[in-house]
Design a protein around this motif. Structure first.
Motif, short mmCIF file in Angstrom:
data_model
loop_
_atom_site.label_atom_id
_atom_site.label_comp_id
_atom_site.label_asym_id
_atom_site.label_seq_id
_atom_site.Cartn_x
_atom_site.Cartn_y
_atom_site.Cartn_z
N HIS A 128 -6.35 -15.54 -44.65
CA HIS A 128 -7.44 -14.54 -44.98
C HIS A 128 -8.64 -14.41 -44.06
CE1 HIS A 128 -8.05 -11.24 -47.67
NE2 HIS A 128 -9.40 -11.79 -47.83
N ARG A 129 -8.38 -14.69 -42.79
CA ARG A 129 -9.64 -14.82 -42.11
C ARG A 129 -9.43 -13.67 -40.91
NH1 ARG A 129 -9.39 -19.89 -38.53
NH2 ARG A 129 -7.16 -19.42 -38.55
N VAL A 130 -10.61 -13.05 -40.70
CA VAL A 130 -10.42 -11.76 -39.97
C VAL A 130 -10.30 -12.32 -38.24
CG1 VAL A 130 -11.76 -9.93 -39.06
CG2 VAL A 130 -12.18 -10.72 -41.46
N GLY B 162 -15.30 -8.12 -43.53
CA GLY B 162 -14.27 -7.69 -44.56
C GLY B 162 -14.11 -6.21 -45.09
N ARG C 270 -0.25 -8.41 -36.92
CA ARG C 270 -0.72 -10.06 -37.09
C ARG C 270 -0.05 -11.20 -36.16
NH1 ARG C 270 0.81 -10.29 -41.77
NH2 ARG C 270 -0.93 -9.09 -42.95
N TYR D 232 -6.37 -9.35 -41.16
CA TYR D 232 -6.41 -10.79 -41.49
C TYR D 232 -5.31 -11.53 -41.34
CZ TYR D 232 -10.23 -8.84 -44.83
OH TYR D 232 -11.24 -8.13 -45.25
N ASP D 233 -5.45 -12.98 -40.99
CA ASP D 233 -4.21 -13.75 -40.87
C ASP D 233 -3.87 -14.33 -42.24
OD1 ASP D 233 -6.16 -15.87 -41.49
OD2 ASP D 233 -6.16 -16.67 -39.49
#
Length: 564
Positions: free
Chosen positions: A152-154, A126, A65, A148-149
């Motif tokens: 909680h975004r892809v 997702g 990440r 995810y960051d």
């Protein structure tokens, strides 16, 4: 040029061997195919689980990440990491890419920066999904999952997979192991089948199915065609085979009695002496036995091969021959009586001639007339009392035989068979059976009376009610009450066995009486000897024969057995 020979059909054992080998091969091949398909499916499912675990582990790693969100060139940190994961998890590739599908890592560094070959749409939404797709490494089972960051975004995608070749190699290894076991089973099955069929070939003498079928057909035809009886017993004395001739001679398995095969000999209801002969362990040769209505000659031979396997019994019908022998004995006795009478007649003729030569003609006429009257008295008495020609001739012949043996045969005064009954009597009682019954009783009585002080046999023959009564009494020593039943068994006799054997006459009498539903009794005569009484019903189809019945009285006359 040698003639063309058609190939001999393979033996039944060979056909069974080939069939069993093919069957075992088909079963083994089927099991191998099923195992291959099952293992391949299991290998694909295992590969999918393995790829899913590797991909989700990479996507959840903080280092991945951070590299995606903080580094200007994520490949620098992600490529060694992906290599390390690939080595330790056993997957064929780990690809980390951006949201547009541009690779940051790849097993082949030259493919970095190229677009990922496969679908990424579900992961961008997702979701984690798997598919079988052909990529740069060939067909593979792959899993794609999002990264995810903190918000909680892809921000990236991870794909891990195992190539189909690797899955196939794993399945092939398992199939090879199964194939090895199957091959060993095939070899063992083939060897076992060969051994079993070699033994079968020995038992079938190498014959094929067609030859066995023809042999069975000939076997059945021969059994039905042979008139002699053939009976085969197994080691437990049960009937293993019985042809039509044996069923007829023994009187079993007919008239709804059911199949006797498989039943014990003791359950067939045969006479005890015959049952004993069939159950005997030692061979029997030309033994004469009586059934309900026949005289049979029995031969037995045990079948043994290390242990007792059973018994083969052959049966020959002796009924007609026994009857002919009885008639021949009677004819021989008549011949001897005639020869003796001829000798005595010659003596008397010489006496008459001598009296005439001496001039004593009156005494010669008186002597000749007395002899004629004495001989004619016997004939007149018998013929007058007994109109049945067979019975009359039998009594006259037996009287002559008895006289030759020094025994007086007396026809009792109440002997009477009316002429009107002769034809009706012949319908119920065949002449042969009449001769068998009365002839054997008289012969037995003469044997018993011979040598006794009075040496006398008394015969009575008359109709009484709806039955013919025959009574033969002798002046012999009589029969011990303990032997009252045994005297009618074949082989029983108080006389020493002769060339033709003894003890069959009274057994034949009982057989004939039983066949005509009559009664046979043995008691003691007032003179001290044995007295046999036979009652034979004079009925046809259950109805009494019409005609005079009941005891008939005649003038008491004693007919002596001197026929000189």
């Amino acid at each position: 040029m040698r003639p063309l020979r058609l190939p001999r059909p393979r033996s039944l054992a060979g056909q069974l061997f080939a069939m069993q080998v093919v069957l075992v091969a088909v079963v083994v091949a089927g099991c191998a195919l099923f195992t291959y398909l099952s293992d391949r499916g299991q290998a694909e499912a295992s590969a999918r689980r393995q790829a899913t675990a590797a991909a989700t582990a990479v996507a959840d790693a903080d280092s991945v990440r951070e590299a995606i969100t903080e580094d200007a060139d994520p490949t620098v940190r992600l490529q060694p990491y992906a290599r390390n994961v690939q080595t330790h998890t056993g997957v064929d590739f780990v690809t980390i890419m951006d949201t547009h599908g541009i690779r940051w890592t790849h097993p082949e560094p030259r493919r970095i920066g190229e677009r990922f070959l496969g679908h990424i749409g579900p992961a961008l939404k997702g979701g984690t999904f798997s598919e079988t797709y052909t990529g740069t490494l060939g067909p593979s089972v792959r899993v794609v999952t999002p990264v995810y960051d903190d918000g909680h975004r892809v921000v990236g995608l991870v794909s891990a997979g195992i190539t189909i070749d690797e899955i196939t190699a794993q399945a092939r290894g398992q199939v090879l192991a199964v194939a090895g076991v199957a091959g060993a089973a095939l070899v063992l099955g083939g060897i076992g089948t060969y051994v079993i069929n070699a033994r079968l070939r020995r038992h079938t003498h190498g014959m094929n199915a067609g030859e066995l079928s023809r042999m069975h057909a000939y076997h059945q035809a021969a059994l039905h065609a042979v008139r002699e009886g053939l009976l085969m017993l197994d080691g437990q004395r049960r009937v293993a085979l019985m042809n039509d001739g044996a069923r007829m001679l023994l009187g079993v398995g007919r008239d709804g009695d059911g199949d006797v095969v498989g039943r014990s000999v003791a359950e067939l209801g045969l006479p005890a002496p015959l049952t004993g002969a069939l159950l005997a362990t030692e061979p029997r040769v030309d033994e004469v036995h009586l059934t309900a209505d026949r005289v049979v000659v029995v031969n037995t031979s045990p079948v043994a091969s290390g242990e007792r396997r059973g018994t083969v019994v052959t049966l020959r019908d002796h009924t007609e021959l026994q009857a002919v022998m009885g008639e021949l004995d009677s004819e021989r006795g008549f011949t001897q009586a005639l020869r003796s009478q001829a000798h005595e007649a010659a003596n008397r003729l010489h006496t008459v001639v001598s009296l005439i030569e001496l001039g004593r003609a009156d005494e010669a006429v008186e002597f000749a007339t007395a002899e004629l009257e004495l001989a004619q008295a016997l004939t007149d008495q018998v013929v007058g009392a007994v109109s049945e020609p067979v019975l009359a001739a039998l009594l006259l012949g037996k009287a002559a035989q008895a006289n030759e043996r020094g025994v007086e045969l007396v026809v009792s005064g109440d002997t009477r068979v009316e002429e009107s009954e002769v034809g009706l009597l012949a319908r119920v009682l065949p002449a042969r059976d009449l001769v068998t019954v009365l002839g054997n009783l008289v012969d037995n009585a003469v044997d018993a009376a011979q040598g006794s002080p009075r040496a006398r046999v008394t015969v009575t023959a008359r109709t009484e009610g709806d039955a013919l009564l025959l009574r033969v009494a002798d002046s012999g020593p009589g029969v011990d009450p303990e032997h009252a039943d045994a005297v009618f068994e074949r082989g029983w006799s108080t006389k020493p066995a002769g060339p033709g054997g003894r003890g069959l006459g009274l057994a034949l009498v009982r057989q004939a009486v039983t066949r005509h539903d009559g009664a046979l009794a043995l008691d003691r005569d007032p003179d001290g000897g044995a007295a046999f009484t036979v009652r034979l019903p004079l009925t046809v189809g259950g109805a009494a024969i019409p005609g005079p019945r009941g005891p008939l009285t005649i003038t008491p006359t004693t007919v002596e057995g001197s026929t000189s």
